[in-house]
Scaffold this active site. Structure first.
Site, mmCIF file in Angstrom:
data_model
loop_
_atom_site.group_PDB
_atom_site.id
_atom_site.type_symbol
_atom_site.label_atom_id
_atom_site.label_comp_id
_atom_site.label_asym_id
_atom_site.label_seq_id
_atom_site.Cartn_x
_atom_site.Cartn_y
_atom_site.Cartn_z
ATOM 1 N N ARG A 241 -2.615 -4.255 -0.465
ATOM 2 C CA ARG A 241 -3.765 -4.044 -1.470
ATOM 3 C C ARG A 241 -4.543 -4.729 -1.778
ATOM 4 O O ARG A 241 -5.709 -4.920 -1.988
ATOM 5 C CB ARG A 241 -3.013 -3.220 -2.595
ATOM 6 C CG ARG A 241 -3.895 -2.790 -3.768
ATOM 7 C CD ARG A 241 -3.291 -2.761 -5.062
ATOM 8 N NE ARG A 241 -2.725 -3.943 -5.453
ATOM 9 C CZ ARG A 241 -1.713 -3.879 -6.134
ATOM 10 N NH1 ARG A 241 -1.111 -3.344 -6.624
ATOM 11 N NH2 ARG A 241 -1.258 -5.271 -6.650
ATOM 12 N N SER B 16 0.773 -1.418 -15.867
ATOM 13 C CA SER B 16 1.593 -2.385 -15.095
ATOM 14 C C SER B 16 0.635 -2.571 -13.814
ATOM 15 O O SER B 16 -0.497 -1.983 -13.562
ATOM 16 C CB SER B 16 2.862 -1.811 -14.393
ATOM 17 O OG SER B 16 2.658 -0.374 -14.127
ATOM 18 N N CYS B 17 1.104 -3.798 -12.882
ATOM 19 C CA CYS B 17 0.207 -4.236 -11.941
ATOM 20 C C CYS B 17 -0.101 -2.906 -11.052
ATOM 21 O O CYS B 17 0.762 -1.883 -10.978
ATOM 22 C CB CYS B 17 1.143 -4.993 -10.986
ATOM 23 S SG CYS B 17 0.248 -5.740 -9.736
ATOM 24 N N PRO B 18 -1.363 -2.528 -10.633
ATOM 25 C CA PRO B 18 -2.560 -3.762 -10.723
ATOM 26 C C PRO B 18 -3.539 -3.400 -11.609
ATOM 27 O O PRO B 18 -4.477 -3.785 -11.738
ATOM 28 C CB PRO B 18 -2.924 -3.402 -9.296
ATOM 29 C CG PRO B 18 -3.073 -1.714 -9.135
ATOM 30 C CD PRO B 18 -1.764 -1.661 -9.619
ATOM 31 N N ASP B 43 2.765 -6.617 -19.068
ATOM 32 C CA ASP B 43 3.480 -6.796 -17.650
ATOM 33 C C ASP B 43 3.759 -8.027 -17.421
ATOM 34 O O ASP B 43 2.731 -9.112 -17.438
ATOM 35 C CB ASP B 43 2.654 -6.005 -16.741
ATOM 36 C CG ASP B 43 2.902 -5.990 -15.356
ATOM 37 O OD1 ASP B 43 4.214 -6.193 -15.300
ATOM 38 O OD2 ASP B 43 2.337 -5.772 -14.253
#
Lengths: 389, 78
Positions: A241, B16-18, B43
């Site tokens: 990603r 949380s990621c992203p 996070d």
């Protein structure tokens, strides 16, 4: 003594305060993955998740026959338990374990992402680990197809996330205020973590006395994988990603290097154990490609892949705990459907790369594909040509 | 007391990621040079991700502050 205590604290801080570099994770994962292969069961995550739900559905009466793999003491299952244990223990040692709630929309994305990953991993023969990482190391041609699928799926998933940020607003969940005068968990956590790991070691030692040596080896290796992956925050999602999102390719480099290292180890073992040649070889190419796209979308929604969801669940992230549950259930249900129909025949044949070329060229081809991936993303790191955010 | 006074605040708690990085990247585009963005996050990954992000974007990572149940990060637009 004072000096030694100081040195210990310094070492502890390096190991459990700061994160380890990703490339260290790439090297260690390759090593641990090769040990799993040598122990007769290459590293995978989805297989274990499936066994859990196979049992769940058997217990509630949905499946008529008991699963052949034991809930705990089977190769597939124990690898995923080990990953969860390792990540949980490492989070404790790092004082990073906490129940982390998320906005409702995020929780919902976790649920849906899990379903996508469950279905995709059945088609591709595994998650990003079993279907891509370990599959490439083992010489399954489907691994290349899944890689292509994951890239496409990651792009689609990222497009959705960008759309969501523009059009949907979500409220942050209520944060619990820290209680006054309670136990200071950040001081207790490392001790709990240490006790937990000692318990696992002792338990594995006991298992080896009861003819479960293979399971013991696999569990401890998987615990090691869990520790490495949590301490590096090693994330396969990022490798697919981030080049499109921030342009960063540090995770891509780590994964590409790790595959190159692994393929040497796996092929050496396969060369000397001809009866293991077809281990981890899956449906090429529709299974890998379509499964990869579906899985790729799912991992972007969930914010974690097969391994990533499990280790983040071990850290106490509610969104990823939900993703792991729906991943497990959808994988079991879909696999059960596939086994009782002919649908999988249209997904392509399992092909062992070294049987098409030979061992030498199979290693060269795999390494070259990884180097090209690395090079393209390194070029993009400078030019941002592929970055869409 | 806060060491830095933010011009904008991004509440990324619970995300949380992203998502924190994606939202940060979007807001940073709207800021003027020299303005400061505060990102509130829970996070653990954000700790690594934000400095890595500013290293690439050329913006300045000012630092972080431990708050009650979350961490505030401060970025200065280049």
């Amino acid at each position: 003594m004072g000096v030694l205590v100081g040195k210990f604290k310094e070492g502890y801080s390096v190991l459990f305060d700061r994160n380890w570099p990703l490339w260290v994770g790439g090297v260690l994962l390759a090593l641990l993955g090769i040990i799993c292969m040598a122990a007769g069961r290459p590293w995978g995550v989805a297989g274990g998740l499936r066994v859990w739900s196979d049992w769940l559905f058997y217990w509630v009466g949905l499946y008529n026959t008991a699963p052949t793999n034991a809930f705990f003491f089977s190769n597939a299952s124990i690898l995923t338990w080990g990953l969860l244990f390792g990540a949980f223990g490492a989070a404790l040692l790092s004082r990073q374990f906490a129940w982390r709630n998320a906005p409702k929309l995020e929780l919902f994305k976790g649920l849906i992402g899990g379903v996508f990953m469950g279905v995709g991993s059945v088609m591709a023969g595994g998650c990003n680990v079993g279907g891509f990482y370990t599959a490439l190391a083992a010489g399954s041609v489907s691994g290349f197809a899944m890689m292509a699928g994951l890239l496409v799926g990651a792009l689609i998933g990222l497009k959705y996330l960008m759309w969501e940020i523009e059009h949907v607003t979500s409220k942050p969940p209520k944060q619990k205020a820290a209680k006054e005068g309670g136990i200071d968990w950040s001081k207790v956590q490392p001790w709990l973590g240490a006790v937990f790991f000692l318990f696992l070691l002792g338990w594995a030692y006991c298992m080896s006395f009861r003819a479960y040596t293979q399971e013991a080896v696999l569990m401890i290796t998987a615990v090691g994988i869990g520790i490495v992956i949590q301490r590096c925050r090693f994330c396969f999602v990022r490798s697919f990603r981030d080049p499109f999102m921030t342009g960063e390719a540090v995770a891509t480099r780590a994964v590409a290097m790790s595959v190159i290292l692994s393929v040497f180890g796996f092929f050496t073992i396969k060369w000397f154990r001809a009866d293991w040649q077809m281990i981890y070889i899956y449906h090429h190419w529709i299974g890998g490609l379509v499964g990869g796209v579906i899985f790729g979308i799912g991992m972007l929604l969930a914010g974690g892949c097969g391994s990533g969801s499990v280790w983040r669940a071990g850290e106490g992230q509610l969104k990823l705990i939900l993703a792991v549950i729906t991943f497990s259930m959808s994988n079991s249900l879909f696999k059960n459907y596939v086994w009782t129909s002919d649908v999988a025949k249209s997904w392509g044949k399992p092909i062992f790369l070294a049987a098409v070329t030979d061992y030498f060229w199979a290693i060269v081809i795999t390494a070259v594909v990884m180097l090209v991936w690395w090079a393209v993303m390194a070029w993009n790191e400078e030019t941002d040509s592929l970055t869409i955010v | 007391m806060a060491e830095w006074t933010p011009d904008e605040v991004l509440d990324a708690r619970g995300l949380s990621c992203p998502m924190p990085i994606l939202k940060t990247k979007k807001i940073m585009k709207t800021l003027k040079s020299g303005q400061i963005l505060e990102i509130q996050g829970t996070d653990p990954g954000t700790r690594n991700d934000l400095p890595a992000f500013t290293e690439r974007s050329g913006d300045e990572f000012l630092g972080e502050e431990q708050k009650d149940g979350y961490i505030s990060f401060f970025l200065k637009k280049a």
